[in-house]
Design an enzyme around this catalytic site. Structure first.
Site, PDB file in Angstrom:
ATOM      1  CB  SER A  33     -84.312 -64.508 129.045  1.00  0.00           C
ATOM      2  OG  SER A  33     -83.837 -64.425 129.760  1.00  0.00           O
ATOM      3  CE1 TYR A  68     -79.592 -62.250 126.922  1.00  0.00           C
ATOM      4  CE2 TYR A  68     -80.418 -62.425 128.998  1.00  0.00           C
ATOM      5  CZ  TYR A  68     -79.660 -62.653 128.458  1.00  0.00           C
ATOM      6  OH  TYR A  68     -80.638 -63.803 127.704  1.00  0.00           O
ATOM      7  CE  LYS A  86     -82.244 -61.993 124.747  1.00  0.00           C
ATOM      8  NZ  LYS A  86     -82.481 -62.568 123.257  1.00  0.00           N
TER       9      LYS A  86
HETATM   10  C1  UD1 Z   1     -78.997 -65.932 132.841  1.00  0.00           C
HETATM   11  C2  UD1 Z   1     -80.119 -65.020 133.163  1.00  0.00           C
HETATM   12  C3  UD1 Z   1     -80.533 -66.278 132.040  1.00  0.00           C
HETATM   13  C4  UD1 Z   1     -80.025 -65.791 130.519  1.00  0.00           C
HETATM   14  C5  UD1 Z   1     -78.447 -67.142 130.349  1.00  0.00           C
HETATM   15  C6  UD1 Z   1     -77.530 -66.261 128.983  1.00  0.00           C
HETATM   16  C7  UD1 Z   1     -80.525 -64.426 134.445  1.00  0.00           C
HETATM   17  C8  UD1 Z   1     -82.001 -64.809 135.540  1.00  0.00           C
HETATM   18  N1  UD1 Z   1     -81.011 -65.377 134.141  1.00  0.00           N
HETATM   19  O1  UD1 Z   1     -79.157 -67.216 133.470  1.00  0.00           O
HETATM   20  O2  UD1 Z   1     -82.536 -65.025 131.514  1.00  0.00           O
HETATM   21  O3  UD1 Z   1     -80.862 -66.773 129.734  1.00  0.00           O
HETATM   22  O4  UD1 Z   1     -78.511 -65.426 131.956  1.00  0.00           O
HETATM   23  O5  UD1 Z   1     -75.945 -66.127 129.371  1.00  0.00           O
HETATM   24  O6  UD1 Z   1     -80.241 -62.939 134.819  1.00  0.00           O
HETATM   25  N2  UD1 Z   1     -73.054 -70.275 138.631  1.00  0.00           N
HETATM   26  C9  UD1 Z   1     -71.788 -69.681 140.452  1.00  0.00           C
HETATM   27  N3  UD1 Z   1     -70.483 -70.606 139.331  1.00  0.00           N
HETATM   28  C10 UD1 Z   1     -70.729 -70.143 138.059  1.00  0.00           C
HETATM   29  C11 UD1 Z   1     -71.511 -70.157 136.999  1.00  0.00           C
HETATM   30  C12 UD1 Z   1     -73.056 -70.334 137.239  1.00  0.00           C
HETATM   31  O7  UD1 Z   1     -72.506 -70.413 140.941  1.00  0.00           O
HETATM   32  O8  UD1 Z   1     -68.954 -70.120 138.059  1.00  0.00           O
HETATM   33  C13 UD1 Z   1     -74.743 -69.725 139.805  1.00  0.00           C
HETATM   34  C14 UD1 Z   1     -75.047 -68.456 139.370  1.00  0.00           C
HETATM   35  O9  UD1 Z   1     -75.216 -67.747 140.399  1.00  0.00           O
HETATM   36  C15 UD1 Z   1     -76.826 -68.946 139.273  1.00  0.00           C
HETATM   37  C16 UD1 Z   1     -76.495 -70.591 138.744  1.00  0.00           C
HETATM   38  O10 UD1 Z   1     -75.346 -71.032 138.458  1.00  0.00           O
HETATM   39  O11 UD1 Z   1     -76.935 -68.989 140.183  1.00  0.00           O
HETATM   40  C17 UD1 Z   1     -77.073 -70.242 137.113  1.00  0.00           C
HETATM   41  O12 UD1 Z   1     -75.951 -69.069 136.412  1.00  0.00           O
HETATM   42  P1  UD1 Z   1     -75.845 -69.529 134.773  1.00  0.00           P
HETATM   43  O13 UD1 Z   1     -75.941 -70.483 134.856  1.00  0.00           O
HETATM   44  O14 UD1 Z   1     -74.930 -68.135 134.902  1.00  0.00           O
HETATM   45  O15 UD1 Z   1     -77.263 -68.928 134.288  1.00  0.00           O
HETATM   46  P2  UD1 Z   1     -78.458 -67.818 134.604  1.00  0.00           P
HETATM   47  O16 UD1 Z   1     -77.288 -66.489 135.438  1.00  0.00           O
HETATM   48  O17 UD1 Z   1     -79.047 -68.242 135.849  1.00  0.00           O
END
Ligand code: UD1
Length: 345
Positions: A127, A152, A156
């Site tokens: 990741s 997590y 990795k």
């Molecule tokens: C994270 C991990 C990634 C992993 C993935 C698995 C990091 C940097 N990245 O991705 O390596 O493969 O999880 O699940 O740790 N968001 C909202 N509202 C929500 C959900 C998400 O605003 O309800 C925003 C988050 O703050 C983020 C973006 O959407 O900015 C993407 O979030 P998400 O889809 O959870 O993925 P990551 O956290 O980037």
């Protein structure tokens, strides 16, 4: 070329899309999955798309005795693609031991059995989280590994080290570690897709579940980041594009054309997209407005990250093909199918 591939976590989200692409290219696939975060019905979807049902064994990789029996029963496996792992960042902060024990013990057991049965190569599901919050964007494969933001993420990093050391000790020949950015979307047939059990942690399934009425409102985690619209930026990659990179990586292992025994590739699109841009794109393709509100930042989130894809593009001869709009539309179609025709899920 022996085309029998073991796919751990093959009924999961990225695993199932990869099984489809492998079978489309004539590989014979055996899946191991303990169904802790996936459903057996995924096999029906794979069969409908490819015309072939992959072999399946419900095994927990943390149980080495079961794994040993598996390898005795299934000879002739040429390579392994290892997806099976827990992946919820927030949960890993709450329950780190669950993550360390599951993600690391399963890998150690797998490598041990691969050593015993002389299986030489593994594709590892890594990741972009290993880069933490990078100082320089976009991140290339040579960007420094930083302190992980979550247990997590640390699993990795440690997993990559375990594999590297195993190679150095000549107990494994090759690994290609694929560092994914943010996989989203569903298969174009809408027969398989992301299937979060319980409340989704990730952005896109939360959006589609809100739009279909399962969740009341999407919470946007922070809009005061140092980005153009204040929301976090990620590199969202279509899951089928991602899956195709695995097929290329397996072929690379089997044809023995790797440049090093431990190779790393970033799998992303090379474009950073904000949370608000994802919401706006969803609203456009679904032709409906989404109920969302801005809330506090989420612990463990990095502000912005996207991939330098030059090395993967050149060395693997791979590029992403499916646009963000089509990808989000595929997620929306999948959500609609899930809640209507395919109630079996
Ligand atoms: C994270 C991990 C990634 C992993 C993935 C698995 C990091 C940097 N990245 O991705 O390596 O493969 O999880 O699940 O740790 N968001 C909202 N509202 C929500 C959900 C998400 O605003 O309800 C925003 C988050 O703050 C983020 C973006 O959407 O900015 C993407 O979030 P998400 O889809 O959870 O993925 P990551 O956290 O980037």
């Amino acid at each position: 070329m022996n085309k029998k591939i073991l796919v751990t976590g093959g009924t999961g989200y990225i695993g199932s899309h990869t099984v489809v692409e492998l079978q489309n290219k004539g590989f014979d696939v055996i899946i191991i999955d303990n169904l802790s975060n996936s459903k057996i019905e995924v096999l029906d979807g794979i069969e409908k798309i490819t015309g072939k049902r992959p072999e399946f064994e419900c095994i927990d990789l943390c149980d080495e005795s079961q794994l040993s029996l598996f390898f005795k029963k299934h000879s002739g496996i040429s390579s392994v693609i290892h997806f099976a792992a827990y992946k919820a960042v927030g949960e890993s902060v709450q329950d780190p031991l669950k993550y360390y024990s599951n993600n690391l013990i399963s890998l150690i057991n797998l490598l041990n059995q691969m050593k015993i049965h002389a299986i030489k190569g593994i594709i590892f599901s890594s990741s972009c989280t290993v880069y933490g919050q990078p100082d320089k964007l976009p991140v290339s494969e040579n960007s420094p590994i930083q302190l992980a933001n979550s247990p997590y993420g640390n699993t990795k990093q440690i997993s990559e080290e375990i594999i590297r050391d195993t190679i150095t000790a000549k107990q494994l020949e090759n690994c290609i570690s694929l560092r994914y950015f943010n996989p989203i979307g569903a298969h174009s047939s809408a027969l398989i897709g992301e299937l979060p059990l319980g409340v989704p942690n990730n952005l896109v399934p939360f959006i589609t579940q809100t739009a279909i009425g399962i969740r009341d409102q999407l919470m946007v985690f922070g809009n005061e980041y140092n980005t153009p619209d204040g929301t976090c930026i990620r590199d969202y990659i279509n899951v089928t594009d991602l899956a195709k990179a695995h097929v290329i990586a397996v072929e690379r292992l089997l044809k023995k054309i790797t440049k090093k025994n431990f190779e790393v590739f970033n799998l992303g699109t090379g474009t950073g997209v904000s949370v608000m841009e994802i919401i706006k794109t969803f609203e456009k393709v679904s032709q409906q407005s989404l109920n969302y509100k801005i809330v506090q930042r989420r612990e463990g989130d990095v502000e912005q990250i996207w991939a330098d894809t030059c090395y993967a593009n050149k060395e693997l001869g791979w590029i992403t093909e499916i646009s963000l709009k089509d990808t989000i539309l595929s997620s929306w179609k999948w959500e609609q199918c899930l809640r209507t025709k395919h109630t079996r899920f």
